[in-house]
Design a protein around this motif. Sequence first.
Motif, PDB file in Angstrom:
ATOM      1  N   SER A 372       0.754  -1.271   0.098  1.00  0.00           N
ATOM      2  CA  SER A 372       0.025   0.288  -0.032  1.00  0.00           C
ATOM      3  C   SER A 372       0.927   1.192  -0.068  1.00  0.00           C
ATOM      4  O   SER A 372       0.226   2.287  -0.257  1.00  0.00           O
ATOM      5  CB  SER A 372      -0.924  -0.055   1.102  1.00  0.00           C
ATOM      6  OG  SER A 372      -0.265  -0.037   2.598  1.00  0.00           O
ATOM      7  N   LEU A 373       2.186   1.160   0.239  1.00  0.00           N
ATOM      8  CA  LEU A 373       2.870   2.349   0.256  1.00  0.00           C
ATOM      9  C   LEU A 373       3.001   2.853  -1.133  1.00  0.00           C
ATOM     10  O   LEU A 373       3.249   4.177  -1.357  1.00  0.00           O
ATOM     11  CB  LEU A 373       4.454   1.976   0.587  1.00  0.00           C
ATOM     12  CG  LEU A 373       5.499   3.061   0.568  1.00  0.00           C
ATOM     13  CD1 LEU A 373       5.115   4.267   1.619  1.00  0.00           C
ATOM     14  CD2 LEU A 373       6.994   2.531   1.060  1.00  0.00           C
ATOM     15  N   LEU A 374       3.005   1.895  -2.166  1.00  0.00           N
ATOM     16  CA  LEU A 374       2.948   2.470  -3.622  1.00  0.00           C
ATOM     17  C   LEU A 374       1.841   3.166  -3.943  1.00  0.00           C
ATOM     18  O   LEU A 374       1.780   3.998  -4.968  1.00  0.00           O
ATOM     19  CB  LEU A 374       2.941   1.199  -4.262  1.00  0.00           C
ATOM     20  CG  LEU A 374       4.300   0.377  -4.356  1.00  0.00           C
ATOM     21  CD1 LEU A 374       4.219  -0.782  -5.345  1.00  0.00           C
ATOM     22  CD2 LEU A 374       5.510   1.117  -4.709  1.00  0.00           C
ATOM     23  N   ASP A 375       0.501   3.240  -3.252  1.00  0.00           N
ATOM     24  CA  ASP A 375      -0.342   3.918  -3.316  1.00  0.00           C
ATOM     25  C   ASP A 375      -0.031   5.374  -3.275  1.00  0.00           C
ATOM     26  O   ASP A 375      -0.592   6.436  -3.610  1.00  0.00           O
ATOM     27  CB  ASP A 375      -1.743   3.577  -2.512  1.00  0.00           C
ATOM     28  CG  ASP A 375      -2.173   2.348  -2.881  1.00  0.00           C
ATOM     29  OD1 ASP A 375      -2.192   2.004  -4.026  1.00  0.00           O
ATOM     30  OD2 ASP A 375      -2.793   1.457  -2.285  1.00  0.00           O
ATOM     31  N   SER A 376       0.770   5.683  -2.305  1.00  0.00           N
ATOM     32  CA  SER A 376       1.199   7.158  -1.793  1.00  0.00           C
ATOM     33  C   SER A 376       2.002   7.806  -3.071  1.00  0.00           C
ATOM     34  O   SER A 376       1.936   8.825  -3.035  1.00  0.00           O
ATOM     35  CB  SER A 376       2.095   6.913  -0.471  1.00  0.00           C
ATOM     36  OG  SER A 376       3.295   6.563  -0.751  1.00  0.00           O
ATOM     37  N   TYR A 377       2.488   6.872  -3.805  1.00  0.00           N
ATOM     38  CA  TYR A 377       3.103   7.589  -5.045  1.00  0.00           C
ATOM     39  C   TYR A 377       2.077   8.658  -5.965  1.00  0.00           C
ATOM     40  O   TYR A 377       2.350   9.720  -6.012  1.00  0.00           O
ATOM     41  CB  TYR A 377       3.644   6.696  -5.791  1.00  0.00           C
ATOM     42  CG  TYR A 377       4.308   6.879  -7.235  1.00  0.00           C
ATOM     43  CD1 TYR A 377       5.261   8.087  -7.178  1.00  0.00           C
ATOM     44  CD2 TYR A 377       3.676   6.642  -8.309  1.00  0.00           C
ATOM     45  CE1 TYR A 377       5.699   8.458  -8.547  1.00  0.00           C
ATOM     46  CE2 TYR A 377       4.198   7.038  -9.625  1.00  0.00           C
ATOM     47  CZ  TYR A 377       5.290   7.973  -9.506  1.00  0.00           C
ATOM     48  OH  TYR A 377       5.633   8.520 -11.063  1.00  0.00           O
ATOM     49  N   GLN A 378       1.072   8.013  -6.106  1.00  0.00           N
ATOM     50  CA  GLN A 378      -0.147   8.851  -6.902  1.00  0.00           C
ATOM     51  C   GLN A 378      -0.619   9.900  -6.023  1.00  0.00           C
ATOM     52  O   GLN A 378      -0.884  10.833  -6.499  1.00  0.00           O
ATOM     53  CB  GLN A 378      -1.161   7.768  -7.209  1.00  0.00           C
ATOM     54  CG  GLN A 378      -2.215   8.750  -7.794  1.00  0.00           C
ATOM     55  CD  GLN A 378      -3.326   7.639  -8.250  1.00  0.00           C
ATOM     56  OE1 GLN A 378      -3.046   6.798  -9.215  1.00  0.00           O
ATOM     57  NE2 GLN A 378      -4.527   7.979  -7.900  1.00  0.00           N
ATOM     58  N   GLU A 379      -0.847   9.485  -4.637  1.00  0.00           N
ATOM     59  CA  GLU A 379      -1.413  10.697  -3.783  1.00  0.00           C
ATOM     60  C   GLU A 379      -0.529  11.796  -3.517  1.00  0.00           C
ATOM     61  O   GLU A 379      -0.979  12.918  -3.439  1.00  0.00           O
ATOM     62  CB  GLU A 379      -1.762   9.768  -2.124  1.00  0.00           C
ATOM     63  CG  GLU A 379      -2.840   8.997  -2.413  1.00  0.00           C
ATOM     64  CD  GLU A 379      -2.861   7.890  -1.188  1.00  0.00           C
ATOM     65  OE1 GLU A 379      -2.125   8.193  -0.265  1.00  0.00           O
ATOM     66  OE2 GLU A 379      -3.839   7.309  -1.269  1.00  0.00           O
ATOM     67  N   GLU A 380       0.956  11.658  -3.817  1.00  0.00           N
ATOM     68  CA  GLU A 380       1.800  12.736  -3.575  1.00  0.00           C
ATOM     69  C   GLU A 380       2.281  13.203  -4.897  1.00  0.00           C
ATOM     70  O   GLU A 380       2.176  14.580  -5.222  1.00  0.00           O
ATOM     71  CB  GLU A 380       3.167  12.111  -3.081  1.00  0.00           C
ATOM     72  CG  GLU A 380       2.883  11.491  -1.558  1.00  0.00           C
ATOM     73  CD  GLU A 380       3.807  11.043  -0.828  1.00  0.00           C
ATOM     74  OE1 GLU A 380       3.939  10.592   0.245  1.00  0.00           O
ATOM     75  OE2 GLU A 380       5.289  10.901  -1.518  1.00  0.00           O
ATOM     76  N   ARG A 381       2.383  12.519  -6.080  1.00  0.00           N
ATOM     77  CA  ARG A 381       2.824  12.980  -7.097  1.00  0.00           C
ATOM     78  C   ARG A 381       1.836  13.698  -8.080  1.00  0.00           C
ATOM     79  O   ARG A 381       2.107  14.675  -8.839  1.00  0.00           O
ATOM     80  CB  ARG A 381       3.641  12.077  -7.887  1.00  0.00           C
ATOM     81  CG  ARG A 381       4.962  11.590  -7.392  1.00  0.00           C
ATOM     82  CD  ARG A 381       5.934  12.829  -6.855  1.00  0.00           C
ATOM     83  NE  ARG A 381       6.151  13.705  -8.140  1.00  0.00           N
ATOM     84  CZ  ARG A 381       6.916  14.980  -7.995  1.00  0.00           C
ATOM     85  NH1 ARG A 381       6.996  15.567  -6.899  1.00  0.00           N
ATOM     86  NH2 ARG A 381       6.801  15.588  -9.060  1.00  0.00           N
ATOM     87  N   ARG A 382       0.633  13.139  -8.143  1.00  0.00           N
ATOM     88  CA  ARG A 382      -0.425  13.678  -8.983  1.00  0.00           C
ATOM     89  C   ARG A 382      -0.951  15.131  -8.759  1.00  0.00           C
ATOM     90  O   ARG A 382      -0.839  15.785  -9.576  1.00  0.00           O
ATOM     91  CB  ARG A 382      -1.526  12.811  -8.915  1.00  0.00           C
ATOM     92  CG  ARG A 382      -2.646  13.222  -9.996  1.00  0.00           C
ATOM     93  CD  ARG A 382      -3.799  12.374 -10.147  1.00  0.00           C
ATOM     94  NE  ARG A 382      -4.776  12.468 -11.263  1.00  0.00           N
ATOM     95  CZ  ARG A 382      -5.883  13.232 -10.885  1.00  0.00           C
ATOM     96  NH1 ARG A 382      -6.139  13.739  -9.689  1.00  0.00           N
ATOM     97  NH2 ARG A 382      -6.834  13.631 -11.946  1.00  0.00           N
ATOM     98  N   PRO A 383      -1.110  15.564  -7.424  1.00  0.00           N
ATOM     99  CA  PRO A 383      -1.370  16.719  -7.232  1.00  0.00           C
ATOM    100  C   PRO A 383      -0.374  17.755  -7.540  1.00  0.00           C
ATOM    101  O   PRO A 383      -0.478  18.947  -8.064  1.00  0.00           O
ATOM    102  CB  PRO A 383      -1.537  16.848  -5.584  1.00  0.00           C
ATOM    103  CG  PRO A 383      -1.999  15.658  -5.255  1.00  0.00           C
ATOM    104  CD  PRO A 383      -1.298  14.719  -6.322  1.00  0.00           C
TER     105      PRO A 383
END
Length: 628
Positions: A372-383
């Motif tokens: 689930s750490l990989l979900d944070s990639y989108q949560e951080e980089r997309r904005p």
Amino acid sequence: MPVIDRPQLLPTLNPDEWPEEVPVIVVGGGPVGMSCALLLAQRGIEVLLVDRRDFEFRLPRAHLLNVRTMEIFHSMGVADDIYAMGPDHDRWHKVAWYTSVDPSTRYEGLKIGDVPAWGGGADRERYAEASPRKYANLPQIRLDPLIHAHASAAMPGRLRGHQEVRDFTQDEHGVVVTIADLADSTVRRQRAQYAIFADGGRTSNDLLGIDFDGVQAIRNVTTYHVSTDLSMWTEPDAILAHFVHPSGHGRRMGTMQAIGPTNYNRYSEEWLIGLAGWMLEGDPEDRATHDQAIRRLLNLDESHPLDIHSINNWTYNGVVAQRFRVGRALLAGDAAHRHPPTGGLGLNGGIQDAGNLAWKLAAVLDGTAAESLLDSYQEERRPVAAFYTAHSLENANRHPPIAAALGFSDERSVDEEQRSLDVFVGEGPDSDAVRERVRAAVDANAFDFSQLNVEAGFHYAAGAIVPDNSPLPDGYESPIVFEPVSRPGHHLPHVWLTDSEADRVSTIDMVEPEGFTLFVSESAAKTWKDAVGDVASALPLHVVAISDDERHWETARGIGPSGALLVRPDWIVAWRVIDLPPSPSDALQRAVDTVLRGGDAPLVDPAEPFVERIRVAAEGIVGLEIRK
């Protein structure tokens, strides 16, 4: 290609050797893909990179490398070579506006204005306070071979050209990438645990079914890599010029950028020329059409030597992928976000994607973090990508007001606009008023060229962090005003430690490349070291104790003498506690666990406000194109 002497990080693969499975396959051999591969290799992760092209880099493309990007390149061992290959002086930090280059007549070669750029002039001190690394300038035609040389030395045989991805499947255990060898037509199915697509979206967007927010095909642009002598240009320092001319009637005409390789000023041997689509008059398939358009832009006569090496037609887009992760596939760089070059945020944003993703993927692969750490990639980089896209589009709208301030418009004749230039260079109250309007329009481009808070002040509102709900710093909405803070989600403040310049070290360089780094004061070090000893963490926890006498750090750290800052390998503050909690080990354990599972999902999409800005800014550009 450069020859690089650096330690080998991964076992050599022979050219005809294809492992049955690799932990990570990277699709795309541009700077983002190669950086992902090298950052993973530094963490001991075996990778294989494939690209449908060869590794002969022919297009100059991007050239600006901001301080956050140079921090990542420094960690990759590439930064020193970049600085050595770029300009050997600091005068290049300037952007200018001219009517043309050759000052052969009254209205040609006339300077309209200039602004300091990329940490130059009055910005130099501000940029130096933001990072221990300096801004760099190196066109991709030289940057890409350099990164390729480093990656090849670090992981021999693992960068494979002429390999076209034809299909992609995945299940709960891994992925299968179907690859066609364009040299011998062999088709193979390569297994991996994860795939990173850094292919510019050419293949991945269709294979993965990626939808985008934003606007596509906003504006047509043609760029040229040329060799020519422009030493007649009167500008002594600037490497980038925009052109405003009576014959353009206020329309965007083009740009010119010095790309060295020896000189990065008017004596540059090579140039990157950009032309608006309307500048091409004639058959676009006829090279003479392009030759004439370049000469028209620069005011070069037919006899002046001009050698066109390459022509690249492309369109402005302002789009951000709705998903940066599709199961075991992750998008980086242009595969996930595409926008105009105004602001120089495309390549920089892609390298920062790589810096964010690499440590997370390595932690998941070695079992020290939940998937689930990989979900944070989108949560951080997309904005951040949406913010960069909106800002880049807004920057593209800042140039037309300069022409308008000069009195140029499609409703006036060339003679009338030449008379406006006469007023601009004249004497008296009317001339003073015109020059003041022009100066204000030029200075407004500081939002593009002095955008330190855009480049260094981006932050993550959600993701692999523990928010403390503290207010954002003053001026956080300004592209220019940068206020370093230790607030979770923000980049660790840079402070030079020790009074001796010869021995000084930046707080940035004290962050360990693997695991977490806990910054504490020397007086509280024993307590926090004991707490670390009681924490169960698969990732190492490093304690950095800073002297209580370091007054600059005392101001920047944002915590009391008994507090602590937990910093990720990408220099992002993951958690902070202002004062010593009742149970330091319990508090630290909860923080580490939260970060390693990727944090808590945001209640609202942090990218949404920037997606709306993308739409509004794109409509502004399209409106200008239609009117002109």
